[in-house]
Design a protein around this motif. Structure first.
Motif, PDB file in Angstrom:
ATOM      1  N   THR A   1      -1.230  11.334   6.296  1.00  0.00           N
ATOM      2  CA  THR A   1      -1.097  10.720   4.831  1.00  0.00           C
ATOM      3  C   THR A   1       0.359  10.660   4.579  1.00  0.00           C
ATOM      4  N   ARG A   2       1.192  11.529   4.749  1.00  0.00           N
ATOM      5  CA  ARG A   2       2.136  11.848   4.973  1.00  0.00           C
ATOM      6  C   ARG A   2       3.830  10.805   5.919  1.00  0.00           C
ATOM      7  N   GLN A   3       2.772  10.667   7.158  1.00  0.00           N
ATOM      8  CA  GLN A   3       3.691   9.950   7.983  1.00  0.00           C
ATOM      9  C   GLN A   3       3.045   8.374   7.366  1.00  0.00           C
ATOM     10  N   PHE A   4       2.018   7.946   7.378  1.00  0.00           N
ATOM     11  CA  PHE A   4       1.621   6.279   6.624  1.00  0.00           C
ATOM     12  C   PHE A   4       2.984   6.383   5.573  1.00  0.00           C
ATOM     13  N   ILE A   5       2.691   7.445   4.648  1.00  0.00           N
ATOM     14  CA  ILE A   5       3.960   6.627   3.363  1.00  0.00           C
ATOM     15  C   ILE A   5       5.836   6.923   4.211  1.00  0.00           C
ATOM     16  N   ALA A   6       5.749   7.809   5.001  1.00  0.00           N
ATOM     17  CA  ALA A   6       7.273   7.705   5.332  1.00  0.00           C
ATOM     18  C   ALA A   6       7.055   6.956   6.179  1.00  0.00           C
ATOM     19  N   ASP A   7       6.264   5.808   7.476  1.00  0.00           N
ATOM     20  CA  ASP A   7       6.454   4.952   8.225  1.00  0.00           C
ATOM     21  C   ASP A   7       6.752   3.443   7.440  1.00  0.00           C
ATOM     22  N   ALA A   8       5.174   3.460   6.650  1.00  0.00           N
ATOM     23  CA  ALA A   8       5.845   2.535   5.470  1.00  0.00           C
ATOM     24  C   ALA A   8       7.528   2.136   4.595  1.00  0.00           C
ATOM     25  N   ALA A   9       7.662   3.133   4.327  1.00  0.00           N
ATOM     26  CA  ALA A   9       8.812   2.899   3.544  1.00  0.00           C
ATOM     27  C   ALA A   9       9.785   2.286   4.439  1.00  0.00           C
ATOM     28  N   ALA A  10      10.169   3.172   5.737  1.00  0.00           N
ATOM     29  CA  ALA A  10      10.938   2.791   7.144  1.00  0.00           C
ATOM     30  C   ALA A  10      10.430   1.622   6.794  1.00  0.00           C
TER      31      ALA A  10
ATOM     32  N   LEU B   1       1.250   6.940  -6.328  1.00  0.00           N
ATOM     33  CA  LEU B   1      -0.222   7.869  -6.422  1.00  0.00           C
ATOM     34  C   LEU B   1       0.194   9.483  -6.700  1.00  0.00           C
ATOM     35  N   THR B   2       0.465   9.903  -5.241  1.00  0.00           N
ATOM     36  CA  THR B   2       0.661  11.331  -5.105  1.00  0.00           C
ATOM     37  C   THR B   2       2.389  12.326  -5.558  1.00  0.00           C
ATOM     38  N   ALA B   3       3.372  10.600  -6.559  1.00  0.00           N
ATOM     39  CA  ALA B   3       4.279  11.843  -6.184  1.00  0.00           C
ATOM     40  C   ALA B   3       4.020  12.946  -6.998  1.00  0.00           C
ATOM     41  N   GLY B   4       4.558  14.426  -6.851  1.00  0.00           N
ATOM     42  CA  GLY B   4       4.387  15.609  -6.743  1.00  0.00           C
ATOM     43  C   GLY B   4       3.196  16.385  -6.527  1.00  0.00           C
ATOM     44  N   THR B   5       2.108  15.860  -5.669  1.00  0.00           N
ATOM     45  CA  THR B   5       1.503  16.503  -4.810  1.00  0.00           C
ATOM     46  C   THR B   5       1.717  16.352  -3.124  1.00  0.00           C
ATOM     47  N   GLU B   6       2.981  16.093  -2.890  1.00  0.00           N
ATOM     48  CA  GLU B   6       3.593  15.565  -1.085  1.00  0.00           C
ATOM     49  C   GLU B   6       3.013  16.859  -0.300  1.00  0.00           C
ATOM     50  N   ALA B   7       3.346  18.164  -0.969  1.00  0.00           N
ATOM     51  CA  ALA B   7       2.706  18.964  -0.585  1.00  0.00           C
ATOM     52  C   ALA B   7       1.578  19.666  -0.088  1.00  0.00           C
ATOM     53  N   GLN B   8       1.165  18.922  -0.641  1.00  0.00           N
ATOM     54  CA  GLN B   8      -0.983  19.153   0.020  1.00  0.00           C
ATOM     55  C   GLN B   8      -1.692  17.623   0.138  1.00  0.00           C
ATOM     56  N   LEU B   9      -0.322  16.736   1.064  1.00  0.00           N
ATOM     57  CA  LEU B   9      -1.559  15.484   1.479  1.00  0.00           C
ATOM     58  C   LEU B   9      -1.328  16.159   2.844  1.00  0.00           C
ATOM     59  N   ALA B  10      -2.652  15.465   3.689  1.00  0.00           N
ATOM     60  CA  ALA B  10      -2.971  16.391   4.699  1.00  0.00           C
ATOM     61  C   ALA B  10      -1.227  14.879   5.196  1.00  0.00           C
ATOM     62  N   PRO B  11      -1.444  15.786   7.327  1.00  0.00           N
ATOM     63  CA  PRO B  11      -0.414  15.240   7.966  1.00  0.00           C
ATOM     64  C   PRO B  11      -0.273  13.789   7.548  1.00  0.00           C
TER      65      PRO B  11
ATOM     66  N   LEU C   1       0.693  -1.450   0.104  1.00  0.00           N
ATOM     67  CA  LEU C   1       0.155  -0.212  -0.179  1.00  0.00           C
ATOM     68  C   LEU C   1       1.083   1.360  -0.206  1.00  0.00           C
ATOM     69  N   GLY C   2       1.367   1.051   0.853  1.00  0.00           N
ATOM     70  CA  GLY C   2       2.908   2.223   0.949  1.00  0.00           C
ATOM     71  C   GLY C   2       3.546   2.811  -0.447  1.00  0.00           C
ATOM     72  N   PRO C   3       3.667   1.894  -1.144  1.00  0.00           N
ATOM     73  CA  PRO C   3       4.579   2.327  -2.363  1.00  0.00           C
ATOM     74  C   PRO C   3       3.688   2.796  -3.038  1.00  0.00           C
ATOM     75  N   ALA C   4       2.006   2.177  -3.551  1.00  0.00           N
ATOM     76  CA  ALA C   4       1.409   2.396  -4.468  1.00  0.00           C
ATOM     77  C   ALA C   4       0.494   3.595  -3.696  1.00  0.00           C
TER      78      ALA C   4
END
Length: 487
Positions: free
Chosen positions: A352-361, A340-350, A333-336
């Protein structure tokens, strides 16, 4: 049936269908009452309940009028009527409807239009359900609160300072406030059961593949789509409509149109002689005193009805479960989401950014084969604990509430039954649902268990053996009949 809008809206789907067939209530009457309730209580996106991304009253009214005519004809000639004919159903926005937006709360998907119906939408419509509204969720359904820049804050009808949970928060809020009769939901770490617990409604996580999803992420073995309702019977009704093999999802299985409670006795007497395991903490979850007390009360009621309550102590820790699920999310899910959100990271909810970062770590430290081993350890523990019992009873949530606008980037503080304060590193550890996405062949039904001290409902989960859907509905119906969830 003559009555006020409130009296009409108090009907379950099962009762409303009986009224439709008898000619004492028309589908258009129920829809008018539902629309009036939405207009009266939904409110705005800042301070209101705000359960919907879109309303579809015009098309719903036409469908209700057609259902009125179909029931007239059925009473005249005895013809068959579909399972949900005339019942208002609110669908989660991620369950795409052809020609309507499919944005999932993300700036990256703004303006995207669904080319086809999601399988569960197809099945609701084929069964005569009337889709009158679409419900809110957090961005990409990746949080257990329901707020986003796209749709605002969704609040709990019982306590507007509280979240209805997530990710199917709009569904839970709509059901609890009488703005729909049935709702569709989804669940990858508790996204059906968490809002059911926080809103005093019923939610079902079916065994993986029993309810078809949308490829490619339908192949993620943690996830699943499912039904929510205000009663156990209504949840079974919608589950039967949604379930079964579908050509779009090659992982889907089983017959279509069979209710999971079809062969089960109902009522308190149905639990007589059953051995029901009770685990209040699933290891070391710090469960709030009111939630623990309500769960114990449910167990006592089942025992009084003739069930044997068997103490169970699973050896899990919140840290172990969190590590296991995020290792999984880090490979799927994290990589997906990141792609999907590449280039719009600044517009993500906090969150969402945390989820993507936690999943990647997590994925950086645990390979996919190692992740499968983590899953297997949890599944082995659960199989051992459930040996010799018919079902397992456990709280749905450990915390009494989440703030409606909370992001919880620093985790969450929880007070346990002894008054001790625990700090959990991730707020998802405040929910006791994700172990059963790891063990996702187990059916789980979430039903109300009472009210917490902060004016928010509490719930319990009934966990069945793999694929044993009937048992969780048998126990859930008994809990409901015993009045265990009455606030």
């Amino acid at each position: 049936m003559a009555g006020t809008h409130d009296e009409v809206l108090s009907l379950s789907a099962t009762a409303a269908l009986a009224e439709f067939r008898a000619g004492t209530l028309a589908p258009s009457d129920l829809l008018r009452a539902t629309v009036a309730r939405i207009e009266a209580v939904n409110g705005d996106r800042v301070s209101g309940i705000n359960a919907f991304t879109e309303t579809m009253f015009e098309t719903a009214s036409a469908a209700a009028a057609a259902a009125d005519d179909a029931y007239v004809l059925a009473r005249r000639d005895g013809s068959h009527t579909p399972a949900l004919l005339g019942i208002p159903v609110a669908t989660k926005e991620k369950h795409g409807i052809a020609g309507h937006t499919l944005e999932q709360g993300l700036a990256a998907c703004r303006g995207e239009i669904a080319e086809s119906n999601h399988p569960v939408v197809d099945r609701v419509l084929a069964a005569g359900g009337i889709i009158h509204a679409r419900t809110t969720s957090p961005e990409f359904s990746c949080a257990t609160v329901t707020h986003s820049a796209a749709w605002g804050i969704t609040r709990n009808p019982w306590n507007l300072a509280a979240s209805p949970g997530g990710s199917s928060g709009g569904a839970g809020a709509a059901l609890a406030s009488g703005m729909t009769t049935l709702a569709t939901a989804s669940d990858i770490a508790g996204s059906t059961r968490v809002p059911a617990g926080f809103t005093g409604t019923v939610g079902y996580k079916a065994p993986f593949g029993r309810i078809p999803g949308m490829p490619p992420l339908a192949a993620d073995w943690y996830r699943g789509d499912g039904p929510m309702a205000r009663t156990v019977a209504d949840t079974a009704l919608l589950a039967g409509v949604m379930s079964g093999r579908h050509p779009l999802d090659h992982g889907s299985w089983g017959p279509h149109g069979i209710r999971p409670d079809a062969a089960q006795a109902t009522g308190p007497e149905a639990v007589a002689g059953l051995r029901i395991g009770l685990d209040l903490t699933l290891g070391d979850y710090p469960v709030a005193p009111s939630i623990r007390a309500n769960t114990e009360r449910v167990a006592r009621l089942l025992e009084a009805a003739g069930a044997e309550i068997v103490p169970v102590s699973l050896p899990w820790s919140t840290e172990q479960i969190s590590r296991t699920i995020f290792a999984h999310f880090g490979h799927i899910l994290g990589p997906a989401m990141a792609a999907l959100t590449a280039g719009t990271e600044a517009q993500l909810a906090p969150y969402t950014r945390q989820f993507i970062a936690d999943a990647a770590a997590a994925a950086a430290n645990v390979s996919l084969p190692e992740s499968l081993a983590l899953d297997a350890a949890v599944q082995k523990d659960l199989a051992h604990a459930m040996s010799g019992i018919d079902a397992l009873l456990t709280p749905t949530q450990a915390v009494e509430m989440l703030a409606a606008d909370g992001n919880y980037l620093d985790g969450i503080d929880v007070t346990d039954a002894e008054g001790g304060v625990w700090h959990l590193g991730h707020y998802w550890e405040g929910h006791m649902t994700s172990p059963f996405n790891i063990a996702n062949r187990c059916p789980v039904l979430a039903v109300p268990s009472g009210m917490s001290g902060v004016g928010v409902p509490t719930g319990v989960q009934i966990v069945g053996h793999p694929f044993d859907e009937g048992m969780v509905f048998r126990v859930g119906a008994a809990i409901e009949a015993l009045g265990a969830g009455t606030p």
